[in-house]
Each structure stands twice: as C-alpha cells, then as structure tokens.
Write an enzyme that holds these catalytic residues in place. Structure first.
Site, PDB file in Angstrom:
ATOM      1  N   HIS A  66      23.290 -29.531  77.620  1.00  0.00           N
ATOM      2  CA  HIS A  66      23.702 -30.668  76.798  1.00  0.00           C
ATOM      3  C   HIS A  66      22.505 -31.515  76.366  1.00  0.00           C
ATOM      4  O   HIS A  66      22.595 -32.225  75.359  1.00  0.00           O
ATOM      5  CB  HIS A  66      24.725 -31.518  77.554  1.00  0.00           C
ATOM      6  CG  HIS A  66      26.106 -30.939  77.512  1.00  0.00           C
ATOM      7  ND1 HIS A  66      27.251 -31.709  77.402  1.00  0.00           N
ATOM      8  CD2 HIS A  66      26.538 -29.654  77.540  1.00  0.00           C
ATOM      9  CE1 HIS A  66      28.317 -30.923  77.373  1.00  0.00           C
ATOM     10  NE2 HIS A  66      27.902 -29.673  77.462  1.00  0.00           N
ATOM     11  N   ASN A  94      30.524 -35.601  76.959  1.00  0.00           N
ATOM     12  CA  ASN A  94      29.884 -35.977  78.219  1.00  0.00           C
ATOM     13  C   ASN A  94      30.639 -37.033  79.015  1.00  0.00           C
ATOM     14  O   ASN A  94      30.517 -37.104  80.240  1.00  0.00           O
ATOM     15  CB  ASN A  94      28.468 -36.502  77.944  1.00  0.00           C
ATOM     16  CG  ASN A  94      27.549 -35.447  77.369  1.00  0.00           C
ATOM     17  OD1 ASN A  94      27.624 -34.278  77.734  1.00  0.00           O
ATOM     18  ND2 ASN A  94      26.680 -35.852  76.448  1.00  0.00           N
ATOM     19  N   PRO A 164      28.913 -27.976  71.203  1.00  0.00           N
ATOM     20  CA  PRO A 164      30.109 -27.183  70.921  1.00  0.00           C
ATOM     21  C   PRO A 164      31.283 -27.649  71.778  1.00  0.00           C
ATOM     22  O   PRO A 164      31.118 -27.940  72.968  1.00  0.00           O
ATOM     23  CB  PRO A 164      29.686 -25.750  71.279  1.00  0.00           C
ATOM     24  CG  PRO A 164      28.515 -25.901  72.187  1.00  0.00           C
ATOM     25  CD  PRO A 164      27.825 -27.161  71.795  1.00  0.00           C
ATOM     26  N   HIS A 194      29.408 -20.379  81.992  1.00  0.00           N
ATOM     27  CA  HIS A 194      30.738 -20.693  82.505  1.00  0.00           C
ATOM     28  C   HIS A 194      31.208 -19.709  83.566  1.00  0.00           C
ATOM     29  O   HIS A 194      32.365 -19.746  83.971  1.00  0.00           O
ATOM     30  CB  HIS A 194      31.749 -20.748  81.352  1.00  0.00           C
ATOM     31  CG  HIS A 194      31.616 -21.966  80.500  1.00  0.00           C
ATOM     32  ND1 HIS A 194      32.348 -22.177  79.346  1.00  0.00           N
ATOM     33  CD2 HIS A 194      30.831 -23.065  80.633  1.00  0.00           C
ATOM     34  CE1 HIS A 194      32.018 -23.326  78.811  1.00  0.00           C
ATOM     35  NE2 HIS A 194      31.090 -23.888  79.570  1.00  0.00           N
TER      36      HIS A 194
END
Length: 320
Positions: A66, A94, A164, A194
C-alpha cells in the site's frame, strides 16, 4: 572559443554532479558500511511480532504494497494526519484496515539504536519487513534493494485512487497494476500475497451473497459462520485456506472457485487472460516462490526517493 568550451564543460560537470547527488541507485548493500546490523535487527523484531501474532506477517507485507502503490515506495503511508498531512491511513482502503504501524515503530526504535542514529529510512524498513514477514511464514527470500528515503508528504486522494479495491474486476486490476509499471504476471504473483492473512466481512460480503463464480458450499459456510447479510463487518475470514502459511493454496482455491475476494477470483474465471498463470503457479510452487520474489523486487523499485531527495525520518509517523 576556448573559454566558451571551458565554460560548457564546467556547466556539464555541475549538471552531472547535481544529477548524481539527487538520485542514487538502490542496492542491497546500501547499509553495509553505515549500519551493518540494520537487517538483522529488522529481522529480529519482525520474527518476534509474527511469532506473537501470525496475522502480523500479512499486515506488514500489505503495508509495503500500500505504500508503493501510492506515489512510490517512500514511507508516505506511515505519516499520521496533521494540519498539512492528509494521511493515507484515512483513505478508504486503509481506514480500520491497515495495521502493524506499532511494529514499524518498534523496528525503527531498535534499528536507530543499532545504527546509533536515524540511518535507515522508514521506507526501507517497510521493504525489509515485508520480505522478512514472508520468510517467517514459510515463503521465499530475496535481496531487498535499499537506499530509499522518506517522503515529506502524503496523499489520501491518491491512496483512494491508486490502490486496487476488493471489488475490482480483471480489467480494473490490470489497469491498476499497469499504472505502476507492473504487468500481467506481476498482477498474478503479487495478488498471491493473499496466501497469508485475513479479510473483513465488509470486503467480501457482496461476493458471497451475489457473485455467481463461487463455490456454493464455500459461500454458504461463510454466510453461516462469518459474514451475515447485515452486521459483523469486522468479522474475519482467511484469505485462503491456509492463512498462516505462505504457499500455493491461494491459487488452488481460485481454481476451486473459493477465492475470498471478488478481485481474487477475477484472476481465474475459466476463460480469462490470467487463468493459465494461476494454473501454472498452482502446480509449481518452486516457480511461484522464485517469480514472487522477482515481482516483489520490481514493486519495491517503484519511484523511490534517493540521494538527497526526501529525508530519513526520526519518527516514521511524522516529518522531521
């Protein structure tokens, strides 16, 4: 004529010196002389944090991602809001989601102690902590290029626009990564971050109740145990079936239509441009580990501040 030639050469020399002083190539050996214990110190704190809470590994990896996707890998994500800083922590992707900032604070404290001062940038701490988190959870290692400096500003708007979203379709994902200089293979590889960690119900509720490209037993289980139609927004589910292990379960789950997020399952739909890559890495963990490391290095090279650009913050949460 001779004096003109001399002046031209002198001007050229000044320009060259100026250029080299403002930008310096990143290098894995950047702190070898200035702080030889920097990397071992970061590793020690990361390993302790992940041992204390396995989920923290995924959280630290996500911070680096991020950070880099918003105007480059410059530590801007770490800045708290002030009268002049519109903190990226308050951006939609966030807010109440990005975590691990207290671990970064602890790393900074310990590294500055080891270096006898603020030598290592917060941006570099994010990059190294991401690598060490992956290793701590059984994933590959790689040489982290170092020498980033820290930004003196942040942009909540750019975070909202550049990161994204979990509801993105494949075309949106491809475009988002392309805007960062990352290609289709990078998209498939970096999305596999992920394979560790958890997501909140609010990020996958629409998928499990409305998507058609989902295993019905998988969606029913999540509806019943984790994520009701209303309420429970912060309830957690593993991003793949082995959220504490860095492995290829993420890809195997996609092939089974068990991707937790809409944006994850978008990588495998039976006839998409990324299906073959998902299958390839699902069947070849060694290739996945090797290529994931390469894509992490590539992402870590996005628009760093180097040389005399930016600063080395004494506190990662605020500008000096």
């Amino acid at each position: 004529m001779a004096s003109r030639g001399y002046l031209f050469m002198l001007l050229l020399l000044v320009l060259l010196v100026s250029a080299t002083s403002s930008t310096t190539p990143l290098s894995p050996n950047f702190y070898n002389q200035s702080c030889p214990n920097a990397l071992t110190t970061i590793k020690r704190v990361v390993e302790a944090a992940v041992q204390n809470e396995t989920r923290m590994g995924a959280s630290l990896l996500r911070l680096h991602f991020h950070d880099c996707f918003v105007n480059g890998c410059d530590g801007s994500l770490l800045l708290d809001a002030t009268d002049t800083i519109d903190s990226e922590k308050n951006a939609f992707p966030n807010l109440n989601s990005a975590r691990g900032f207290e671990v970064i604070d602890e790393i900074k404290k310990e590294v500055d102690k080891a270096c006898r001062g603020p030598v290592v940038s917060c941006a570099d701490i994010l990059a190294v902590a991401a690598r060490d988190s992956v290793v701590a959870l059984g994933g590959p290692t790689w040489e982290v290029n170092l020498g980033r400096r820290d930004s003196t500003n942040a942009s909540r708007d750019d975070a909202n626009n550049n990161l994204p979203a979990p509801f993105f379709d494949l075309a949106q994902l491809i475009n988002s990564f392309k805007n960062q200089g990352l290609n289709l293979t990078d998209l498939v590889l970096l999305s596999a971050a992920h394979t560790i960690g958890f997501a909140r119900c609010v990020t996958f509720r629409n998928r499990i109740y409305n998507d058609s490209n989902i295993n019905p037993l998988f969606s029913a289980q999540l509806q019943f145990t984790v994520c009701p139609r209303s309420g429970g927004d912060d309830n957690l589910a593993g991003l793949d079936s082995t959220p504490a292990n860095f492995d290829v379960s993420y890809y195997l789950n996609l092939i089974q239509k068990k991707g937790l997020l809409h944006s994850d399952q978008a990588l495998f739909n039976g006839n998409g441009s990324t299906d073959a890559l998902v299958t390839q890495y699902a069947l070849n963990p060694r290739a996945f580990y090797k290529d994931f490391a390469s894509s992490m290095i590539k992402m870590g090279n996005i628009n760093p501040l180097t040389g005399n650009q930016g600063q080395i913050r004494t506190n990662c949460r605020k500008v000096n």
